[in-house]
Design a protein around this motif. Structure first.
Motif, PDB file in Angstrom:
ATOM      1  N   GLY A   1      42.501  38.699  35.952  1.00 35.48           N
ATOM      2  CA  GLY A   1      41.713  39.890  35.663  1.00 35.48           C
ATOM      3  C   GLY A   1      41.034  39.794  34.315  1.00 35.48           C
ATOM      4  N   ALA A   2      40.139  40.730  34.060  1.00 34.84           N
ATOM      5  CA  ALA A   2      39.355  40.716  32.826  1.00 34.84           C
ATOM      6  C   ALA A   2      40.142  41.338  31.689  1.00 34.84           C
ATOM      7  CB  ALA A   2      38.046  41.473  33.043  1.00 34.84           C
TER       8      ALA A   2
ATOM      9  N   VAL B   1      36.191  34.099  28.673  1.00 37.69           N
ATOM     10  CA  VAL B   1      36.366  33.615  30.046  1.00 37.69           C
ATOM     11  C   VAL B   1      37.841  33.712  30.417  1.00 37.69           C
ATOM     12  CG1 VAL B   1      36.100  31.646  31.587  1.00 37.69           C
ATOM     13  CG2 VAL B   1      34.367  32.103  29.857  1.00 37.69           C
ATOM     14  N   SER B   2      38.096  34.277  31.590  1.00 41.07           N
ATOM     15  CA  SER B   2      39.468  34.432  32.082  1.00 41.07           C
ATOM     16  C   SER B   2      39.504  34.048  33.554  1.00 41.07           C
ATOM     17  CB  SER B   2      39.946  35.878  31.899  1.00 41.07           C
ATOM     18  OG  SER B   2      39.068  36.783  32.562  1.00 41.07           O
TER      19      SER B   2
ATOM     20  N   GLY C   1      38.034  45.196  31.695  1.00 37.85           N
ATOM     21  CA  GLY C   1      36.799  44.828  32.371  1.00 37.85           C
ATOM     22  C   GLY C   1      35.539  45.128  31.594  1.00 37.85           C
TER      23      GLY C   1
ATOM     24  N   ARG D   1      36.027  34.447  35.483  1.00 37.47           N
ATOM     25  CA  ARG D   1      35.151  35.590  35.217  1.00 37.47           C
ATOM     26  C   ARG D   1      34.795  35.610  33.732  1.00 37.47           C
ATOM     27  NH1 ARG D   1      36.777  40.692  36.994  1.00 37.47           N
ATOM     28  NH2 ARG D   1      38.533  39.924  38.224  1.00 37.47           N
ATOM     29  N   SER D   2      33.612  36.130  33.414  1.00 33.02           N
ATOM     30  CA  SER D   2      33.119  36.205  32.042  1.00 33.02           C
ATOM     31  C   SER D   2      33.031  37.659  31.612  1.00 33.02           C
ATOM     32  CB  SER D   2      31.737  35.559  31.923  1.00 33.02           C
ATOM     33  OG  SER D   2      31.786  34.194  32.285  1.00 33.02           O
ATOM     34  N   THR D   3      33.476  37.933  30.399  1.00 33.40           N
ATOM     35  CA  THR D   3      33.411  39.275  29.826  1.00 33.40           C
ATOM     36  C   THR D   3      32.680  39.207  28.490  1.00 33.40           C
ATOM     37  OG1 THR D   3      35.552  39.807  30.837  1.00 33.40           O
ATOM     38  CG2 THR D   3      34.744  41.284  29.117  1.00 33.40           C
TER      39      THR D   3
ATOM     40  N   LEU E   1      43.071  32.844  27.883  1.00 34.54           N
ATOM     41  CA  LEU E   1      41.642  33.103  27.778  1.00 34.54           C
ATOM     42  C   LEU E   1      40.984  32.040  26.911  1.00 34.54           C
ATOM     43  CD1 LEU E   1      41.846  36.916  26.875  1.00 34.54           C
ATOM     44  CD2 LEU E   1      41.819  35.887  29.157  1.00 34.54           C
TER      45      LEU E   1
ATOM     46  N   GLN F   1      40.065  34.629  37.533  1.00 36.45           N
ATOM     47  CA  GLN F   1      39.871  35.763  38.442  1.00 36.45           C
ATOM     48  C   GLN F   1      41.213  36.415  38.768  1.00 36.45           C
ATOM     49  OE1 GLN F   1      37.262  37.241  39.505  1.00 36.45           O
ATOM     50  NE2 GLN F   1      35.515  35.838  39.500  1.00 36.45           N
TER      51      GLN F   1
END
Length: 313
Positions: free
Chosen positions: A176-177, A170-171, A181, A256-258, A240, A173
Motif C-alpha cells: 500500500g501507499a 515508491v512502494s 495514499g 506504486r508511486s506517491t 520504500l 502494491q
C-alpha cells in the motif's frame, strides 16, 4: 619522455608486476624494464620500489600516475578524433550517466543516435555523479549526464542544465501507499524502513539529506543495492525507496508511486564535459541528438510526469 614509456609505466602501476605488465602491452619484459629505467633517468627519480619482488609506487610514481593516465586518455581521444571521417561513419563516444538516467532517459536517445550513426561506437560508464566527475577530469569520458550541484572539489567542467525532475516515493502494491495514499512529506518517512542505494548514488545523498532536514535519521531495511536491486527489494515489500519520477514511470508492475507534498523534492540533471578539451565530433553529435530528443518530447507533451525541460533553446 615518450608516449610508450608512459604507457608501460601505467601498465606496471596497475598490475604491480613487470612481467604481467609486459604481457598486457604486448612487449618483451626486458624491453619494458629498460624503458621504465629510461623514464626514471629522464625524470631524475625512481618511480617504483622493487624490494624482494614486490613492486610499489614511490611518491614520485604516485604523483606521475594521474597525469600519465590523463595524457594517455587525451592521446587516445585525439587518435579517434583524427580517425573520424565525413558524415560520422566512424568514431566513438565515451558517455557517463547515473544509473537512473541510464534507465529513464538514455535508451530512447541512444537508439535514435545509433539509428543515425551506426558506425559510432558507444561506450557507457554507469556510476554516481562523483565518479563521473572524476572520469571527466582524468580524460576517461567525453560527456557525462550527472546531477547538479557538482561536488565542491570538481575540476573545471562546462555544464548544460537539461531537466528538473520530481522525486517520488515508491512502494509495493501489496504494502500500500505511505501516508494513506496522498502526497507525503519527508517527515512521513520517519518510521518507514527504506531500501537504500549504495554510497556514491546521488539518490542516496538526496534522500538522507531530506530526512535529516526533517529532523531524523532514516532507517534502512536494506542498503547497498544498485537500481535494479532496489526496485526488486521494494517490489518484495522490504521497504520504500525514493526514486526519480522518470524511473518510477518505467518500473513495471507490482509498484506504486506517491508524490511528495509541495514544495516536493526535485533534482537537476545536466550534461557536462571538460572545459579545457572540446568534445570530439561524435560526442558533439550525441549532444545534439539528446537536446533534439528532449525538445521534441517536450513539444509533444511526452516528457515523463514531474519532469520539466530547462535545456537552452
Amino acid at each position: 619522455m615518450q608516449f610508450q614509456q608512459l604507457r608501460y609505466f601505467v601498465a606496471v602501476a596497475e598490475t604491480r608486476h613487470f612481467t604481467r605488465a609486459a604481457e598486457q602491452v604486448h612487449v618483451a619484459q626486458p624491453s619494458l624494464s629498460q624503458q621504465i629505467r629510461a623514464l626514471e633517468r629522464e625524470l631524475g627519480a625512481d618511480l617504483f620500489s622493487r624490494a624482494r619482488g614486490h613492486v610499489a609506487l614511490t611518491d614520485a610514481g604516485e604523483a606521475l600516475l594521474p597525469l600519465a593516465r590523463r595524457i594517455l586518455a587525451d592521446t587516445e581521444t585525439a587518435r579517434y578524433a583524427v580517425q573520424e571521417v565525413v558524415q560520422l561513419r566512424r568514431g566513438r563516444v565515451r558517455l557517463g550517466a547515473t544509473p537512473s538516467l541510464c534507465t529513464g532517459l538514455l535508451p530512447d536517445v541512444l537508439r535514435a543516435f545509433h539509428d543515425r550513426h551506426p558506425g559510432i561506437e558507444l561506450l557507457l560508464e554507469e556510476s554516481g555523479s562523483h565518479d563521473l566527475v572524476r572520469g571527466l577530469a582524468r580524460g576517461g569520458l567525453d560527456l557525462a549526464l550527472l546531477i547538479l550541484p557538482l561536488p565542491g572539489s570538481s575540476p573545471a567542467l562546462t555544464t548544460t542544465e537539461l531537466l528538473r525532475e520530481d522525486l517520488v516515493v515508491v512502494s509495493s502494491q501489496a504494502a500500500g501507499a505511505p501516508g494513506g495514499g496522498g502526497p507525503v512529506r519527508p517527515e512521513d518517512l520517519r518510521d518507514q524502513p527504506l531500501v537504500m542505494f549504495r554510497h556514491g548514488y546521488d539518490l542516496r545523498e538526496l534522500t538522507v539529506a531530506a530526512c535529516r532536514a526533517a529532523g531524523f535519521e532514516p532507517a534502512f531495511a536494506v542498503e547497498g543495492g544498485e537500481l535494479d536491486a532496489v526496485l526488486g527489494f521494494v517490489r518484495a515489500g522490504l521497504g520504500l525507496a525514493v526514486l526519480p519520477s522518470m524511473v518510477a514511470g518505467r518500473a513495471g508492475p507490482g509498484l506504486r508511486s506517491t508524490p511528495f507534498a509541495a514544495p516536493g523534492l526535485r533534482r537537476t540533471i545536466a550534461l557536462a564535459h571538460r572545459t579545457d578539451v572540446a568534445p570530439p565530433r561524435a560526442a558533439r553529435e550525441l549532444r545534439r541528438v539528446l537536446l533534439e530528443h528532449l525538445r521534441d518530447a517536450a513539444a509533444r507533451g511526452r516528457l515523463p510526469e514531474g519532469t520539466e525541460l530547462t535545456a537552452p533553446a
